[in-house]
Design an enzyme around this catalytic site. Structure first.
Site, mmCIF file in Angstrom:
data_model
loop_
_atom_site.group_PDB
_atom_site.id
_atom_site.type_symbol
_atom_site.label_atom_id
_atom_site.label_comp_id
_atom_site.label_asym_id
_atom_site.label_seq_id
_atom_site.Cartn_x
_atom_site.Cartn_y
_atom_site.Cartn_z
ATOM 1 N N THR A 48 0.830 -1.205 0.000
ATOM 2 C CA THR A 48 0.000 0.000 0.000
ATOM 3 C C THR A 48 0.861 1.250 0.000
ATOM 4 O OG1 THR A 48 -1.688 -1.230 1.211
ATOM 5 C CG2 THR A 48 -1.927 1.151 1.167
ATOM 6 N N TYR A 134 3.944 -12.254 4.957
ATOM 7 C CA TYR A 134 2.763 -11.763 4.241
ATOM 8 C C TYR A 134 2.531 -12.648 3.027
ATOM 9 C CZ TYR A 134 -0.032 -8.338 1.503
ATOM 10 O OH TYR A 134 -0.994 -7.694 0.763
ATOM 11 N N LYS A 163 0.405 -12.244 8.068
ATOM 12 C CA LYS A 163 -0.672 -11.477 7.442
ATOM 13 C C LYS A 163 -1.259 -12.336 6.331
ATOM 14 C CE LYS A 163 -1.906 -7.373 4.776
ATOM 15 N NZ LYS A 163 -1.492 -6.105 4.148
ATOM 16 N N VAL A 205 -4.056 -6.078 9.529
ATOM 17 C CA VAL A 205 -3.143 -5.126 8.886
ATOM 18 C C VAL A 205 -3.958 -4.527 7.750
ATOM 19 C CG1 VAL A 205 -0.963 -4.748 7.701
ATOM 20 C CG2 VAL A 205 -1.119 -6.495 9.497
#
Length: 300
Positions: A48, A134, A163, A205
């Site tokens: 992001t 992740y 995540k 998250v």
């Protein structure tokens, strides 16, 4: 080892100025704003945060600036499709003030599972910081196999969190059942946070948490207190924010920045290949924000 990271972590966007340059003053301002509005921790220089468009120097400057600006934990995004590059970024994270590192599965080159496992072991060995894995196969092109995750969680002391952006709550439940004492599960999809809480997640998250942090904190607290009806009500009120966050015309970083500009935060536009957003996205952001504020006022 992850308790101090909290329950509502925000994957922070990276502010740029009008010329597209990294805006560290705006990054500090945004970090403080998020810390004051429901975020227990921040993930910086990750997807992001448009990490693929940042130079290594920009990554270092960003992690250092944000870590110095806030007292909440900051996780440095140090993932790469090149293991040696990820190791270099990871080694630097501690000196920059990071509380942990956030490492996405190697992307684009689609290594076999043996390569994915070796990658994470090598990166974890490069630091004493705790590491969050992740898994986002929609972006990396390769899901991390459950048996690989189980070995990493059980055998590598500083791989302590996950995540999960696989969109598969059943697999998450099986993972928690097999090794829940060895890792903390975080939702990697805002809209799946409540389902993942039900199978053992400790938090999120998030991306919409840039503006919905208080609601996520309320939802998680309600769920933990056994008030699932209240948790569902809060989740229902977040559906519009979830839908706004990611569309065919405006993906996460773009939508978040449009929302933050509406709120008066100088985050700028995204870097290409993410195109600039315009009046349509900001008008929609304004409507979503205004309606959320009305729900927030009614809730209190």
């Amino acid at each position: 080892m992850t308790e101090h990271w909290g329950k509502v972590l925000t994957a922070m966007v990276t502010p740029f100025d009008e010329a597209g340059r990294l805006n560290l003053d705006a990054a500090r301002q945004l970090a403080k704003h998020l810390a004051a509005n429901g975020s227990d921790g921040l993930v910086v220089a990750a997807t992001t945060g448009e990490a693929p468009t940042l130079s290594d120097e920009e990554r270092r400057d960003l992690v250092r600036a944000v870590s110095e600006a806030v007292t909440i934990p900051v996780l440095a995004g140090t993932g790469s499709s090149h293991t040696e590059h990820a190791i270099t970024l990871t080694r630097e994270a501690s000196d920059l003030g990071a509380a942990g590192v956030f490492v996405v599965g190697p992307y684009y080159n689609r290594p076999p599972q043996a390569g994915i496992e070796a990658h994470f072991r090598a990166v974890a060995a490069a630091t004493r910081l705790p590491l969050m894995v992740y898994d986002v196969p929609g972006r990396t092109g390769r899901r991390i196999a459950a048996n690989v995750l189980l070995r990493l969680f059980r055998e590598v002391d500083n791989i302590v969190a996950f995540k999960d952006a696989t969109g598969d709550p059943a697999a998450a439940a099986a993972l928690v059942a097999a090794a829940g004492e060895h890792f903390a599960l975080y939702s990697g999809d805002d809209a799946l946070t409540l389902p993942l809480l039900a199978v053992g997640a400790v938090g999120v998250v998030g991306t919409s948490t840039h503006w919905t942090g208080p609601e996520f904190a309320r939802m998680i607290a309600a769920f933990e207190q056994g008030d699932t009806a209240q948790a569902r009500r809060v989740n229902a009120g977040l559906q519009e924010s979830f839908a706004f966050s990611n569309t065919d015309a405006s993906v996460f970083s773009m939508s978040v920045k449009a929302m933050l500009r509406v709120q008066g935060l100088p985050v700028g536009q995204c870097r290409l290949p993410l195109p600039p957003t315009g009046a349509a996205e900001e008008n929609q952001a304004r409507l979503v924000w205004e309606r959320l504020q009305l729900r927030r006022a009614a809730a209190y």
